[in-house]
Enzyme design. Structure first.
Site, PDB file in Angstrom:
ATOM      1  N   ARG A  50       0.878  -1.459   0.051  1.00 32.44           N
ATOM      2  CA  ARG A  50       0.007   0.036  -0.209  1.00 32.44           C
ATOM      3  C   ARG A  50       0.520   1.470   0.081  1.00 32.44           C
ATOM      4  NH1 ARG A  50      -5.034  -0.569   4.092  1.00 32.44           N
ATOM      5  NH2 ARG A  50      -3.069  -0.166   6.351  1.00 32.44           N
ATOM      6  N   ASP A  51       2.056   1.243  -0.522  1.00 33.94           N
ATOM      7  CA  ASP A  51       3.229   2.155   0.043  1.00 33.94           C
ATOM      8  C   ASP A  51       4.537   2.479  -0.601  1.00 33.94           C
ATOM      9  OD1 ASP A  51       3.399   4.931   0.497  1.00 33.94           O
ATOM     10  OD2 ASP A  51       4.517   5.072   2.316  1.00 33.94           O
ATOM     11  N   ILE A  52       4.121   1.683  -1.801  1.00 38.09           N
ATOM     12  CA  ILE A  52       5.295   1.411  -2.842  1.00 38.09           C
ATOM     13  C   ILE A  52       5.473   2.965  -3.661  1.00 38.09           C
ATOM     14  CG2 ILE A  52       6.682   0.284  -4.883  1.00 38.09           C
ATOM     15  CD1 ILE A  52       6.130  -1.421  -2.303  1.00 38.09           C
ATOM     16  N   ASN A  56      10.614   3.570  -0.868  1.00 36.60           N
ATOM     17  CA  ASN A  56      10.406   2.114  -0.047  1.00 36.60           C
ATOM     18  C   ASN A  56      10.705   1.666  -0.267  1.00 36.60           C
ATOM     19  OD1 ASN A  56       9.260   3.419   2.093  1.00 36.60           O
ATOM     20  ND2 ASN A  56       7.295   2.656   1.676  1.00 36.60           N
ATOM     21  N   THR A  91       0.970   7.062  -0.640  1.00 37.96           N
ATOM     22  CA  THR A  91       1.460   8.810  -1.297  1.00 37.96           C
ATOM     23  C   THR A  91       0.441   9.000  -2.160  1.00 37.96           C
ATOM     24  OG1 THR A  91       3.759   8.047  -0.183  1.00 37.96           O
ATOM     25  CG2 THR A  91       3.834   9.344  -1.624  1.00 37.96           C
TER      26      THR A  91
END
Length: 192
Positions: A50-52, A56, A91
């Site tokens: 959920r935040d690639i 990261n 993001t």
């Protein structure tokens, strides 16, 4: 042997912030390594990151791309009350349309979209959609067509541009149906 440049433990965001556009082949190799990690997380635990995003992803001393920060990841086997409908996490620059809508039933295809947005940023030096507020960025992910990547970087192959369009399809049903399919598509682009 597929080599990726060692970047002394910096994340991709550092390279992008320094104005670097990642060459297509290297970006695809990085993306493929992240596909392998996300495929494992999905296959073994039904985890959606959920935040690639570039910040990261880190390259280790052996040149292997690694996924960082599972802080907002979610197993679809968890109690759905942990993520409330109508809220979004992630993001905005890399967020899938279903995440932006606060869909509590997201699956691995949300990560495919975000990884596509990350690849787009790597090979063009710009995020796919930009605006002055988070909500405006999210609105663009929901409504605007993907700006052609080769207009921002004419050196990109047509195959890479097509891969980006498929990974970042607005409707998740139009994205690849498995991580294996993404891996195969990347391999085809790498082979030309």
């Amino acid at each position: 042997y597929l080599a990726i440049s060692y970047i002394d433990g910096k994340n991709l965001r550092d390279r992008i912030d320094a104005g670097e556009i990642i060459l297509e082949r290297e970006a695809l190799l990085i993306t493929r390594a992240i596909v392998d990690a996300l495929d494992y997380a999905w296959a073994e635990c039904k985890i959606v990151h959920r935040d690639i995003k570039p910040a990261n992803i880190i390259i280790d001393k052996k040149g292997v791309a690694k996924v960082l920060d599972l802080g907002i990841s979610k197993s679809i086997d968890e109690d759905n009350q942990l993520t409330m409908t109508g809220t979004f996490v992630g993001t905005p620059f890399y967020m899938s349309p279903e995440q932006a809508l606060g869909d509590k039933n997201i699956d691995f295809r949300a990560d495919i979209y975000s990884l596509g947005a990350t690849l787009y940023h790597m090979v063009t030096g710009t995020v796919p959609f930009d605006a002055s507020t988070a909500m405006a960025i999210i609105s663009r992910h929901l409504k605007d067509p993907l700006p052609p990547a080769n207009e921002r970087n004419p050196a990109l192959s047509n195959q890479c541009c097509t891969l980006l369009e498929v990974m970042m399809a607005k409707r998740r049903e139009e994205r690849p149906s498995s991580w294996q399919e993404v891996r195969e598509d990347i391999d085809l682009v790498l082979k030309g």
